[in-house]
Enzyme design. Structure first.
Site, PDB file in Angstrom:
ATOM      1  N   LYS A   1      30.872  36.895  30.992  1.00 31.35           N
ATOM      2  CA  LYS A   1      29.815  36.614  29.996  1.00 31.35           C
ATOM      3  C   LYS A   1      30.307  35.634  28.948  1.00 31.35           C
ATOM      4  O   LYS A   1      29.667  35.435  27.925  1.00 31.35           O
ATOM      5  CB  LYS A   1      29.408  37.911  29.297  1.00 31.35           C
TER       6      LYS A   1
ATOM      7  N   ARG B   1      47.266  40.154  35.373  1.00 29.91           N
ATOM      8  CA  ARG B   1      47.399  38.993  36.275  1.00 29.91           C
ATOM      9  C   ARG B   1      46.184  38.100  36.052  1.00 29.91           C
ATOM     10  O   ARG B   1      45.052  38.574  35.927  1.00 29.91           O
ATOM     11  CB  ARG B   1      47.444  39.453  37.729  1.00 29.91           C
TER      12      ARG B   1
ATOM     13  N   ARG C   1      49.849  45.156  46.103  1.00 27.37           N
ATOM     14  CA  ARG C   1      51.051  45.903  45.716  1.00 27.37           C
ATOM     15  C   ARG C   1      51.392  45.802  44.239  1.00 27.37           C
ATOM     16  O   ARG C   1      51.852  46.783  43.643  1.00 27.37           O
ATOM     17  CB  ARG C   1      52.240  45.558  46.622  1.00 27.37           C
ATOM     18  N   THR C   2      51.160  44.651  43.624  1.00 26.67           N
ATOM     19  CA  THR C   2      51.543  44.553  42.205  1.00 26.67           C
ATOM     20  C   THR C   2      50.654  45.472  41.370  1.00 26.67           C
ATOM     21  O   THR C   2      51.137  46.252  40.540  1.00 26.67           O
ATOM     22  CB  THR C   2      51.440  43.099  41.719  1.00 26.67           C
TER      23      THR C   2
ATOM     24  N   HIS D   1      56.165  35.227  37.682  1.00 24.36           N
ATOM     25  CA  HIS D   1      55.896  36.590  38.147  1.00 24.36           C
ATOM     26  C   HIS D   1      57.181  37.388  37.871  1.00 24.36           C
ATOM     27  O   HIS D   1      57.920  37.743  38.782  1.00 24.36           O
ATOM     28  CB  HIS D   1      55.571  36.541  39.642  1.00 24.36           C
TER      29      HIS D   1
HETATM   30  C1  NCD Z   1      52.900  37.249  45.334  1.00 20.15           C
HETATM   31  C2  NCD Z   1      52.049  36.702  44.191  1.00 20.15           C
HETATM   32  O1  NCD Z   1      50.963  37.241  43.909  1.00 20.15           O
HETATM   33  O2  NCD Z   1      52.529  35.758  43.584  1.00 20.15           O
HETATM   34  N1  NCD Z   1      52.503  38.526  45.717  1.00 20.15           N
HETATM   35  C3  NCD Z   1      53.018  39.598  45.042  1.00 20.15           C
HETATM   36  O3  NCD Z   1      52.754  39.809  43.879  1.00 20.15           O
HETATM   37  N2  NCD Z   1      53.892  40.391  45.692  1.00 20.15           N
HETATM   38  C4  NCD Z   1      53.079  36.299  46.456  1.00 20.15           C
HETATM   39  C5  NCD Z   1      51.864  35.776  47.190  1.00 20.15           C
HETATM   40  O4  NCD Z   1      50.721  36.087  46.847  1.00 20.15           O
HETATM   41  O5  NCD Z   1      52.072  35.033  48.156  1.00 20.15           O
END
Ligand code: NCD
Length: 338
Positions: free
Chosen positions: A86, A107, A57-58, A135
């Site tokens: 690499k 990320r 989703r992110t 986050h």
């Molecule tokens: C979360 C994350 O990646 O920190 N997910 C997200 O981005 N909605 C929570 C998780 O992975 O449990």
């Protein structure tokens, strides 16, 4: 805060007025995110969407948010498909990708890595999660959801009673959310976790310094009894030494319809950043809650698009232009949004 050209790396950057600005712009984005209107304000702009950890989703909502503003998305997923495999440094990667993009979402599994990347980037970088650290965009969408759920119940964020449940040690969403909640007043915060997976002490201290009433406990049933929000989290298996170690905690705190009916006030809102672990043995948030109208998890995911659109519009400084040249959509959109 002046948003144009800024990186969004940590919720510590924000003051309360900034949150109000972001939420006002998010409200402005609703007709576009909810498929009523179309805008092309970012036509020609490119988002570099770089995800070096698993994400559904992110990653997709950053991309969708940019597309819904008319921009294009270029994506890299996983180390193995990028030149980092690499031996390329974050510095070089940042210098390169920022030449191809107008803004970058990233990320990465290492705490601090997105900030390191941003310091070499020539364009704004939005942190999509750096290890167990932060986050920020998730915390903003969580807070936006809390605000709208509380508004529907005649309440507010000030004075909120919230329980955070599960892996509070490694869960970056709850780290960012707790820091953000320090901008508000008079909260009652119940931190429910196994002792080994407690919220980091510095974050607990920051919340107490903000005059919030914070309780750390292992007792789920008593501590979800009088809260407005019950926010469940997944055991962050990928941050443990082994799967066996994570198994020790999986399934320890389960919220299901039966527990909800027996212990929660009838209006308690249920949240989770997702993904929830629906495997037998985990089920921290049971599927039998799916028809519970207080389950806000898919309103959270829908709000992720709205909040990320707002951040793009702010850092690329197009807020005033979004509604110009907008038009109604001309395809069937149904009624999928609540
Ligand atoms: C979360 C994350 O990646 O920190 N997910 C997200 O981005 N909605 C929570 C998780 O992975 O449990």
């Amino acid at each position: 805060m002046h948003f144009a050209g800024q990186h969004i790396l940590s919720v510590n950057q924000f003051e309360r007025a900034d949150i109000e600005t972001i939420f006002a712009v998010a409200d402005q984005m609703l007709p576009y995110a909810r498929r009523k209107r179309v805008t092309r304000v970012l036509e020609g702009a490119v988002l570099g969407n770089m995800f070096f950890e698993p994400s559904t989703r992110t990653r997709v909502s950053f991309g969708s948010a940019f597309n819904l503003l008319g921009g294009e998305v270029r994506e890299t997923t996983g180390f193995e498909d990028s030149a980092i495999a690499k031996g390329e440094s974050l510095y070089d990667t940042a210098r390169v990708i920022s030449g191809y993009s107008d803004v970058i979402a990233m990320r990465h599994p290492e705490p601090g890595s997105v900030a390191e990347f941003a310091s070499a980037s020539r364009v704004p970088v939005l942190n999509g999660g750096d290890g167990a650290n932060e986050h920020p965009t998730q915390a903003l969408l969580d807070l936006y959801t809390i605000k709208s759920e509380m508004h529907g119940r005649g309440g507010d964020i000030d004075g909120l009673r919230i329980a955070l449940i599960g892996d509070l040690r490694y869960g970056r969403t709850v780290h960012s959310l707790c820091k953000l909640l320090c901008l508000f007043q008079g909260l009652e915060v119940h931190l429910i976790s196994p002792p080994e997976l407690r919220m980091p002490g510095d974050i607990v201290e920051t919340m107490r310094s903000a005059d919030h009433k914070v309780t750390e406990t292992e007792d789920l049933e008593d501590h979800i009894a009088h809260v407005d929000i019950a926010y469940s989290t997944r055991i962050q298996e990928e941050r443990f030494g082994s799967r066996e170690e994570a198994d020790l905690y999986r399934g320890r705190f389960r919220l299901n319809q039966n527990i909800y009916t027996q212990h929660c006030e009838p209006n308690t809102v249920i949240m989770h950043p997702l993904p929830r672990d629906s495997r037998e043995g985990a089920r921290e948030l049971d599927d039998d809650l799916n028809d519970n109208p207080n389950l806000a998890i898919f309103r959270q995911t829908d709000n992720g698009v709205v909040v990320r659109m707002a951040l793009f519009a702010l850092v690329l400084d197009v807020v005033e232009q979004v509604d110009r040249d907008a038009r109604d959509v001309n395809w069937y959109t149904g009624s999928r949004f609540q």
